[in-house]
Write a protein that holds these residues in place. Structure first.
Motif, mmCIF file in Angstrom:
data_model
loop_
_atom_site.group_PDB
_atom_site.id
_atom_site.type_symbol
_atom_site.label_atom_id
_atom_site.label_comp_id
_atom_site.label_asym_id
_atom_site.label_seq_id
_atom_site.Cartn_x
_atom_site.Cartn_y
_atom_site.Cartn_z
ATOM 1 N N ILE A 188 2.755 -4.352 3.360
ATOM 2 C CA ILE A 188 3.669 -3.459 3.102
ATOM 3 C C ILE A 188 3.202 -2.213 3.055
ATOM 4 O O ILE A 188 2.879 -1.827 2.396
ATOM 5 N N LEU A 189 4.310 -1.334 3.736
ATOM 6 C CA LEU A 189 3.661 0.092 4.222
ATOM 7 C C LEU A 189 4.811 1.100 3.472
ATOM 8 O O LEU A 189 6.208 1.096 3.808
ATOM 9 N N ILE A 190 4.118 1.924 2.115
ATOM 10 C CA ILE A 190 5.322 2.462 1.762
ATOM 11 C C ILE A 190 4.460 4.183 1.515
ATOM 12 O O ILE A 190 3.959 4.616 1.649
ATOM 13 N N ALA A 191 5.340 5.202 2.495
ATOM 14 C CA ALA A 191 5.157 6.537 2.452
ATOM 15 C C ALA A 191 6.542 7.362 2.805
ATOM 16 O O ALA A 191 7.517 6.353 2.957
ATOM 17 N N ARG A 192 6.176 8.588 2.773
ATOM 18 C CA ARG A 192 7.472 9.308 3.701
ATOM 19 C C ARG A 192 7.698 9.575 5.062
ATOM 20 O O ARG A 192 8.567 9.321 5.085
ATOM 21 N N ASN A 193 6.151 9.611 6.377
ATOM 22 C CA ASN A 193 7.087 9.383 7.189
ATOM 23 C C ASN A 193 6.983 8.538 7.897
ATOM 24 O O ASN A 193 6.019 7.188 7.778
ATOM 25 N N LYS A 194 8.648 8.046 8.057
ATOM 26 C CA LYS A 194 8.496 6.570 8.531
ATOM 27 C C LYS A 194 7.998 6.073 9.923
ATOM 28 O O LYS A 194 7.204 5.372 10.792
ATOM 29 N N GLU A 195 8.338 6.982 11.090
ATOM 30 C CA GLU A 195 7.273 7.212 12.148
ATOM 31 C C GLU A 195 5.790 7.039 12.229
ATOM 32 O O GLU A 195 5.374 5.956 12.726
ATOM 33 N N VAL A 229 0.428 -1.679 0.087
ATOM 34 C CA VAL A 229 0.003 0.136 0.091
ATOM 35 C C VAL A 229 0.787 1.385 0.214
ATOM 36 O O VAL A 229 1.583 1.325 0.573
ATOM 37 N N THR A 230 0.762 2.385 -0.530
ATOM 38 C CA THR A 230 1.843 3.047 -1.156
ATOM 39 C C THR A 230 0.354 4.344 0.496
ATOM 40 O O THR A 230 -0.774 4.509 0.070
ATOM 41 N N GLY A 231 1.112 5.026 0.247
ATOM 42 C CA GLY A 231 -0.016 7.015 0.938
ATOM 43 C C GLY A 231 -0.393 5.951 1.856
ATOM 44 O O GLY A 231 -1.145 6.205 2.990
ATOM 45 N N ALA A 232 0.427 4.779 2.560
ATOM 46 C CA ALA A 232 -0.141 3.984 3.906
ATOM 47 C C ALA A 232 -0.227 5.152 5.549
ATOM 48 O O ALA A 232 -0.140 4.501 6.278
ATOM 49 N N SER A 233 0.955 6.428 5.555
ATOM 50 C CA SER A 233 0.501 7.085 6.781
ATOM 51 C C SER A 233 -0.553 7.507 6.839
ATOM 52 O O SER A 233 -0.432 8.235 8.146
ATOM 53 N N SER A 234 -1.566 7.870 6.267
ATOM 54 C CA SER A 234 -2.727 8.731 6.538
ATOM 55 C C SER A 234 -3.621 8.001 5.641
ATOM 56 O O SER A 234 -3.019 7.537 4.710
ATOM 57 N N GLY A 235 -5.219 8.907 5.593
ATOM 58 C CA GLY A 235 -6.223 8.545 5.322
ATOM 59 C C GLY A 235 -6.890 7.215 4.752
ATOM 60 O O GLY A 235 -6.464 6.023 4.993
ATOM 61 N N ILE A 236 -6.673 7.536 3.164
ATOM 62 C CA ILE A 236 -7.230 6.260 2.913
ATOM 63 C C ILE A 236 -6.241 4.668 2.828
ATOM 64 O O ILE A 236 -6.710 3.719 2.907
ATOM 65 N N ALA A 286 -2.182 4.332 -3.692
ATOM 66 C CA ALA A 286 -3.072 5.359 -2.451
ATOM 67 C C ALA A 286 -2.985 6.298 -2.888
ATOM 68 O O ALA A 286 -2.750 7.400 -2.138
ATOM 69 N N ALA A 287 -1.509 6.371 -3.092
ATOM 70 C CA ALA A 287 -0.687 7.709 -2.370
ATOM 71 C C ALA A 287 -1.229 9.060 -3.529
ATOM 72 O O ALA A 287 -1.202 8.742 -4.351
ATOM 73 N N GLY A 288 -1.123 9.740 -3.103
ATOM 74 C CA GLY A 288 -0.627 11.314 -3.952
ATOM 75 C C GLY A 288 -1.654 12.711 -3.390
ATOM 76 O O GLY A 288 -1.776 12.340 -2.700
ATOM 77 N N PHE A 289 -1.455 13.692 -4.095
ATOM 78 C CA PHE A 289 -1.737 14.678 -3.558
ATOM 79 C C PHE A 289 -2.338 15.791 -4.506
ATOM 80 O O PHE A 289 -2.557 16.043 -5.551
ATOM 81 N N GLY A 290 -3.114 16.526 -4.428
ATOM 82 C CA GLY A 290 -3.802 18.001 -4.622
ATOM 83 C C GLY A 290 -3.600 18.625 -4.349
ATOM 84 O O GLY A 290 -3.325 19.471 -3.269
ATOM 85 N N LYS A 291 -3.743 20.338 -5.353
ATOM 86 C CA LYS A 291 -4.154 21.437 -4.790
ATOM 87 C C LYS A 291 -4.723 22.173 -5.670
ATOM 88 O O LYS A 291 -4.980 22.150 -7.088
ATOM 89 N N PHE A 292 -5.812 22.835 -5.423
ATOM 90 C CA PHE A 292 -6.737 23.850 -5.660
ATOM 91 C C PHE A 292 -6.588 25.033 -5.627
ATOM 92 O O PHE A 292 -6.629 26.049 -4.545
ATOM 93 N N GLU A 293 -6.332 25.700 -7.188
ATOM 94 C CA GLU A 293 -6.417 26.912 -7.673
ATOM 95 C C GLU A 293 -6.646 27.402 -8.890
ATOM 96 O O GLU A 293 -6.667 26.157 -9.910
ATOM 97 N N ASN A 294 -7.235 28.555 -9.455
ATOM 98 C CA ASN A 294 -6.771 28.525 -11.071
ATOM 99 C C ASN A 294 -5.146 28.414 -11.577
ATOM 100 O O ASN A 294 -4.735 28.951 -10.891
#
Length: 264
Positions: free
Chosen positions: A35-42, A12-19, A92-100
Motif C-alpha cells: 500500500i503506497l502513500i505519498a502526494r505524487n499519484k503518477e 509505506v508512506t513516502g512511497a513515491s521516491s527514496g527509501i 518513511a515520509a518526511g522532509f527537512g530544510k537546513f539553515e540557521n
C-alpha cells in the motif's frame, strides 16, 4: 527473492521516491501486498506497477498529503476497505530544510512538524488500533541520527526527528501488551531527493559523501528486521557509534560537532 512476506500487507508512506520506494520494491520482491502513500499519484502508480510485477500480489495507491489530517483519515478508511489486515506500517515520509534557525521561516518548521511528526502520529494511531485488535503487527518509524546528535542548521528538522524517536520509544511500551512491535530507524545521510529541499546549495552532500547510504541497502536492512524485536536500527555504523559517544560525553560531542559534523 523469497516469499517471506507472501499474504502480508505492508503500508509505506513516502512511497513515491527514496527509501520509501526502495522499501515498497524490497517487500514486493518478497511477495507482499503493498500500500503506497505519498502526494505524487503518477509516481505512485509507476512504482505500484513495478511492485505488482515483483510480487504477483495486489498493490494499492493512495495519493495523500500527510500534513493534512482529513486526507489521512480518508486514506485510512479506503485502506481498510481494500484489505483485511495490516501487518506492517513503515512511516518513511518526511522532509527537512537546513539553515540557521534564527534566519529560518517558522512556516517551514511548522510544516516539518506537521508531516514528520503529527502526520506520522495520526496515521500510526489509526493503523495501530487495527494492529491492537489483530494482536499482531509492527510499526517502523523513521527517525534520524540527527535526532540524536546535534549539528548546526538543522534545529527544526533535528527536533522533529527527536520527537519521532521518543514517540516511538513510548509507543513501543504501550503496544507491547497487544503483541504489536515498534522499531525506529535512524539514518545518516542517504542518496535521495531529500537534499533537493534540505541542501539547495549542494555543500552538505559534497561534505558527507563518506557517510552516504544507498536507499536500496537501507531498505534491505529494514525489511530484514520485519517481525523482529529490534528496537532501533542505526546506520551507518560510524554515526551510530558517534551518537552513543555523544550521550556519554556531550561536552566533547558539542565541540566535535562544531568542528567536524556541522558541514552544512
Amino acid at each position: 527473492m523469497s516469499d517471506s512476506l507472501r499474504n502480508k500487507v505492508v503500508v509505506v508512506t513516502g512511497a513515491s521516491s527514496g527509501i520509501g520506494r526502495s522499501i515498497v520494491l524490497e517487500t514486493a520482491g518478497r511477495g507482499a501486498t503493498t500500500i503506497l502513500i505519498a502526494r505524487n499519484k503518477e509516481k505512485l502508480e509507476e512504482i505500484s506497477a513495478e511492485a505488482k510485477e515483483l510480487s504477483g500480489a495486489d498493490s494499492f495507491v493512495f495519493p495523500t498529503d500527510l500534513g493534512k489530517s482529513d486526507e489521512i483519515e480518508k486514506t485510512f478508511k479506503e485502506i481498510i476497505a481494500s484489505v483485511q489486515h495490516i501487518d506492517f506500517l513503515v512511516n518513511a515520509a518526511g522532509f527537512g530544510k537546513f539553515e540557521n534557525f534564527m534566519d529560518s521561516n517558522m512556516k517551514d518548521a511548522t510544516n516539518m512538524f506537521q508531516v514528520n511528526v503529527l502526520g506520522l502520529m495520526y496515521l500510526t494511531r489509526l493503523v495501530g488500533r487495527v494492529m491492537m485488535e489483530q494482536k499482531t503487527g509492527q510499526i517502523i518509524n523513521f527517525g534520524s541520527i540527527a535526532g540524536k546528535v546535534p549539528t548546526t542548521k538543522s534545529a527544526a528538522y533535528s527536533a522533529s526527528k527527536a520527537a519521532v524517536i521518543q514517540f516511538s520509544n513510548v509507543l513501543r511500551l504501550e503496544l507491547k501488551p497487544f503483541g504489536v512491535k515498534v522499531m525506529t530507524v535512524n539514518l545518516g545521510p542517504v542518496y535521495t531527493n531529500f537534499f533537493n529541499i534540505a541542501d539547495q546549495t549542494g555543500e552538505y552532500v559534497k561534505n558527507v559523501q563518506e557517510f552516504m547510504l544507498d536507499p536500496d541497502d537501507v531498505a534491505w536492512q529494514v525489511v530484514h528486521y520485519f517481525g523482529s524485536n529490534k528496537r532501533e536500527l542505526n546506520l551507518p555504523l560510524s554515526l551510530a557509534v558517534a551518537a552513543k559517544l555523544y550521550n556519554l560525553f556531550p561536552t566533547i560531542g558539542d565541540k566535535i560537532s562544531l568542528d567536524f559534523a556541522s558541514r552544512k
